[in-house]
Design a protein around this motif. Structure first.
Motif, PDB file in Angstrom:
ATOM      1  N   ALA A   1       0.852  -1.180   0.000  1.00 57.26           N
ATOM      2  CA  ALA A   1       0.000   0.000   0.000  1.00 57.26           C
ATOM      3  C   ALA A   1       0.892   1.235   0.000  1.00 57.26           C
ATOM      4  N   ILE A   2       0.354   2.355  -0.472  1.00 61.56           N
ATOM      5  CA  ILE A   2       1.170   3.560  -0.625  1.00 61.56           C
ATOM      6  C   ILE A   2       0.433   4.775  -0.076  1.00 61.56           C
ATOM      7  N   LEU A   3       1.150   5.552   0.737  1.00 66.87           N
ATOM      8  CA  LEU A   3       0.682   6.831   1.253  1.00 66.87           C
ATOM      9  C   LEU A   3       1.688   7.910   0.862  1.00 66.87           C
ATOM     10  N   TYR A   4       1.291   9.152   1.010  1.00 63.64           N
ATOM     11  CA  TYR A   4       2.242  10.238   0.805  1.00 63.64           C
ATOM     12  C   TYR A   4       1.803  11.454   1.603  1.00 63.64           C
ATOM     13  N   ASP A   5       2.786  12.291   1.934  1.00 63.96           N
ATOM     14  CA  ASP A   5       2.492  13.578   2.540  1.00 63.96           C
ATOM     15  C   ASP A   5       3.124  14.663   1.686  1.00 63.96           C
ATOM     16  N   ARG A   6       3.279  15.833   2.228  1.00 61.12           N
ATOM     17  CA  ARG A   6       3.773  16.953   1.436  1.00 61.12           C
ATOM     18  C   ARG A   6       5.220  16.771   1.010  1.00 61.12           C
ATOM     19  N   LEU A   7       5.991  15.955   1.746  1.00 64.26           N
ATOM     20  CA  LEU A   7       7.424  15.860   1.510  1.00 64.26           C
ATOM     21  C   LEU A   7       7.884  14.529   0.925  1.00 64.26           C
ATOM     22  N   ALA A   8       7.131  13.455   1.131  1.00 67.63           N
ATOM     23  CA  ALA A   8       7.688  12.143   0.793  1.00 67.63           C
ATOM     24  C   ALA A   8       6.606  11.135   0.438  1.00 67.63           C
ATOM     25  N   LEU A   9       7.065  10.064  -0.206  1.00 68.84           N
ATOM     26  CA  LEU A   9       6.248   8.908  -0.554  1.00 68.84           C
ATOM     27  C   LEU A   9       6.527   7.801   0.458  1.00 68.84           C
ATOM     28  N   TYR A  10       5.470   7.152   0.954  1.00 65.42           N
ATOM     29  CA  TYR A  10       5.605   6.063   1.930  1.00 65.42           C
ATOM     30  C   TYR A  10       5.041   4.786   1.316  1.00 65.42           C
ATOM     31  N   ILE A  11       5.842   3.734   1.316  1.00 64.71           N
ATOM     32  CA  ILE A  11       5.416   2.444   0.775  1.00 64.71           C
ATOM     33  C   ILE A  11       5.405   1.425   1.899  1.00 64.71           C
ATOM     34  N   GLY A  12       4.237   0.861   2.162  1.00 71.33           N
ATOM     35  CA  GLY A  12       4.105  -0.182   3.176  1.00 71.33           C
ATOM     36  C   GLY A  12       4.113  -1.554   2.527  1.00 71.33           C
ATOM     37  N   VAL A  13       4.884  -2.482   3.116  1.00 70.54           N
ATOM     38  CA  VAL A  13       5.051  -3.815   2.537  1.00 70.54           C
ATOM     39  C   VAL A  13       4.791  -4.864   3.618  1.00 70.54           C
ATOM     40  N   TRP A  14       3.912  -5.812   3.320  1.00 65.69           N
ATOM     41  CA  TRP A  14       3.618  -6.923   4.215  1.00 65.69           C
ATOM     42  C   TRP A  14       4.113  -8.213   3.551  1.00 65.69           C
ATOM     43  N   CYS A  15       5.188  -8.794   4.052  1.00 65.84           N
ATOM     44  CA  CYS A  15       5.737 -10.043   3.509  1.00 65.84           C
ATOM     45  C   CYS A  15       5.464 -11.166   4.498  1.00 65.84           C
ATOM     46  N   TYR A  16       4.351 -11.852   4.310  1.00 67.53           N
ATOM     47  CA  TYR A  16       3.968 -12.918   5.239  1.00 67.53           C
ATOM     48  C   TYR A  16       4.832 -14.153   4.991  1.00 67.53           C
ATOM     49  N   GLN A  17       5.321 -14.741   6.102  1.00 66.61           N
ATOM     50  CA  GLN A  17       6.214 -15.894   6.002  1.00 66.61           C
ATOM     51  C   GLN A  17       6.544 -16.372   7.409  1.00 66.61           C
ATOM     52  N   LYS A  18       6.790 -17.656   7.567  1.00 71.60           N
ATOM     53  CA  LYS A  18       7.186 -18.164   8.876  1.00 71.60           C
ATOM     54  C   LYS A  18       8.540 -17.579   9.278  1.00 71.60           C
ATOM     55  N   GLN A  19       8.649 -17.138  10.529  1.00 73.17           N
ATOM     56  CA  GLN A  19       9.839 -16.417  10.973  1.00 73.17           C
ATOM     57  C   GLN A  19      11.116 -17.230  10.817  1.00 73.17           C
ATOM     58  N   ASN A  20      11.062 -18.532  11.085  1.00 68.09           N
ATOM     59  CA  ASN A  20      12.279 -19.343  11.043  1.00 68.09           C
ATOM     60  C   ASN A  20      12.729 -19.671   9.622  1.00 68.09           C
ATOM     61  N   THR A  21      12.000 -19.186   8.620  1.00 68.15           N
ATOM     62  CA  THR A  21      12.416 -19.403   7.231  1.00 68.15           C
ATOM     63  C   THR A  21      12.896 -18.109   6.566  1.00 68.15           C
ATOM     64  N   ILE A  22      12.908 -17.007   7.306  1.00 64.07           N
ATOM     65  CA  ILE A  22      13.325 -15.717   6.751  1.00 64.07           C
ATOM     66  C   ILE A  22      14.849 -15.648   6.702  1.00 64.07           C
ATOM     67  N   THR A  23      15.382 -15.227   5.557  1.00 60.46           N
ATOM     68  CA  THR A  23      16.835 -15.099   5.373  1.00 60.46           C
ATOM     69  C   THR A  23      17.203 -13.630   5.290  1.00 60.46           C
ATOM     70  N   GLY A  24      17.996 -13.174   6.252  1.00 60.35           N
ATOM     71  CA  GLY A  24      18.466 -11.792   6.256  1.00 60.35           C
ATOM     72  C   GLY A  24      19.788 -11.693   6.994  1.00 60.35           C
ATOM     73  N   LYS A  25      20.874 -11.607   6.251  1.00 62.70           N
ATOM     74  CA  LYS A  25      22.210 -11.587   6.862  1.00 62.70           C
ATOM     75  C   LYS A  25      22.848 -10.206   6.884  1.00 62.70           C
ATOM     76  N   PHE A  26      22.522  -9.379   5.899  1.00 64.13           N
ATOM     77  CA  PHE A  26      23.271  -8.138   5.694  1.00 64.13           C
ATOM     78  C   PHE A  26      22.599  -6.951   6.365  1.00 64.13           C
ATOM     79  N   LEU A  27      23.444  -5.978   6.739  1.00 68.17           N
ATOM     80  CA  LEU A  27      22.976  -4.753   7.369  1.00 68.17           C
ATOM     81  C   LEU A  27      23.469  -3.499   6.648  1.00 68.17           C
ATOM     82  N   GLN A  28      24.533  -3.623   5.853  1.00 62.24           N
ATOM     83  CA  GLN A  28      25.176  -2.452   5.272  1.00 62.24           C
ATOM     84  C   GLN A  28      24.439  -1.944   4.037  1.00 62.24           C
ATOM     85  N   ARG A  29      24.754  -0.705   3.678  1.00 62.84           N
ATOM     86  CA  ARG A  29      24.197  -0.077   2.474  1.00 62.84           C
ATOM     87  C   ARG A  29      24.753  -0.784   1.243  1.00 62.84           C
TER      88      ARG A  29
END
Length: 437
Positions: free
Chosen positions: A73-101
């Motif tokens: 879903a997408i919202l916006y205000d006077r300054l910026a665009l906001y994108i909301g994302v819902w990624c449904y998935q079992k927590q123990n199957t989520i892969t996320g190792k990196f933190l850097q840009r």
């Protein structure tokens, strides 16, 4: 004097071009003044706005519905665009190792957004996040993406037993868009689930097209009257130090300079620099060259990065007439950049890039002027014709290059095939001046 001609023809099948649009193919943004940017997506605004969830597999089971639910879903205000994302998935199957840009998103679960604010099927921005809110981004420009571009935007995420959820904030000042009261942008979404080797897209899930291909995208509507201010950014700097060598007087090195960035129009940007400093530039990665060809290190200096593609001619491989890394380097030694001007962007069907920089005298190296002008005119929906002029001139030598190039691209050749024909003709003129004894 040297002349050269290059021609490149690509022909490949795209037999599955039908049914690349999933309904709804339009997502509507809504203006909202009270948005809490925290990645939790529990505001009333996010709950009351309509979500899109019609994602289709590109991998592994092509053309079938996604196995995990994804909502946007997408919202916006006077300054910026906001994108909301819902990624449904079992927590123990989520892969996320990196933190850097600019993380290696090929190794993590990720969600990608391609946003074409000019809606011209040529230029776009790509924003990528993983479950840890690590960010990567690049500018899409037809056949040659600018992977080193770093835009100003932010993302926050939350991981629960139900999956991972993200809130993305993109300031309008980061984007170039037409000065219209009603904005209609091209947009698409992609989700990658590593544990299943699954890739889901909202629109255009054909295996014949990369996500950066803008032929099959959805529409973003509802953004109205966001206005435009002549945004400018001034970045001055001051460097000083203390230097004492044996049997020499104390020396206090001193340097001052500044960069000024001005949005002349929503789609044209002006950069002015004086005594340019690159002290904070990311170091190059070491490359081993086992061929007879030169290495081309990517541009890392901030002054050259945004709009980098506006100065490129690309037919595949390293067919470059202009290489910015040579500016500031003469006769294999660094020279100071005294100042310069850069203007780039798009006006209607015209894409322009103008740059002129003056480098200073250093030992036996004379002061040098580097100038380039690049122009492209859009033809049809995917093709163009253009040209480039470059000049490198000082008291010892002068070189000018003149080039005309063009590209014809269609996704409907013989009804369901892709055809790309591109070529250029260029002439290089050298003039070496004898040194005065």
């Amino acid at each position: 004097m040297r002349s050269f001609l290059l021609l490149n023809i690509c022909f490949f099948s795209a037999s599955i071009i039908n049914a690349q649009t999933s309904e709804p193919s339009t997502i509507a943004a809504r203006f909202e003044t009270d948005i809490t940017f925290d990645g939790k997506l529990d505001d009333k605004a996010w709950e009351s706005i309509s979500h899109i969830s019609n994602f289709t597999q590109r991998e592994l089971k092509f053309g079938e519905p996604a196995t995990e639910k994804t909502e946007v879903a997408i919202l916006y205000d006077r300054l910026a665009l906001y994108i909301g994302v819902w990624c449904y998935q079992k927590q123990n199957t989520i892969t996320g190792k990196f933190l850097q840009r600019d993380f290696d998103y090929t190794q993590d679960d990720n969600f990608q957004i391609v946003l074409s604010t000019l809606n011209d099927k040529r230029n776009a921005y790509l924003f990528i996040i993983n479950p840890n809110a690590a960010r990567a981004d690049l500018q899409i420009n037809g056949d040659n993406d600018n992977i080193d571009w770093n835009g100003v935007w932010d993302a926050k995420t939350t991981i629960t037993d139900s999956g991972w959820f993200a809130e993305i904030r993109i300031p309008f000042n980061t984007l170039q868009f037409k000065k219209d009261s009603v904005q209609i942008w091209a947009i698409n979404f992609e989700r990658n689930i590593r544990v299943k080797k699954e890739q889901d897209r909202w629109q255009g899930w054909s295996r014949d097209y990369s996500f950066e291909n803008l032929s099959y995208t959805g529409r973003l509507v509802g953004i109205n009257n966001i206005g435009y201010a002549k945004h400018f950014e001034l970045k001055p700097y001051l460097l000083s130090g203390f230097e004492k060598n044996k049997n020499e007087r104390v020396n206090f090195p001193f340097k001052i300079g500044a960069d000024l960035n001005v949005n002349v129009t929503p789609t044209l940007k002006l950069n002015i620099t004086a005594n340019t400093d690159f002290a904070q530039v990311e170091a190059d990665r070491v490359q081993t060259n086992l061929t007879r060809f030169d290495l081309y290190y990517p541009e890392k200096r901030e002054f050259f990065l945004e709009g980098f593609n506006n100065f490129q001619i690309y037919l595949g491989n390293n067919n470059q007439l202009f290489y910015t890394r040579k500016i500031g380097l003469e006769q294999f030694q660094p020279v100071p950049i005294l100042g310069g001007v850069r203007l780039f962007g798009k006006a209607g069907k015209n894409t322009i890039g103008f740059l002129t920089l003056e480098t200073g005298h250093q030992d036996s190296v004379a002061a040098t002027n580097n100038t380039v002008f690049r122009y492209k005119y859009d033809l049809g929906t995917q093709s163009y014709i253009g040209g480039m002029v470059t000049s490198h001139i000082n008291q010892q030598s002068a070189n000018q290059v003149y080039c005309v190039d063009g590209n014809y691209t269609t996704s409907n050749f013989l009804k369901n095939k892709n055809l790309i024909v591109s070529g250029l003709i260029a002439e290089s003129v050298d003039n070496y001046k004898p040194k005065n004894n």
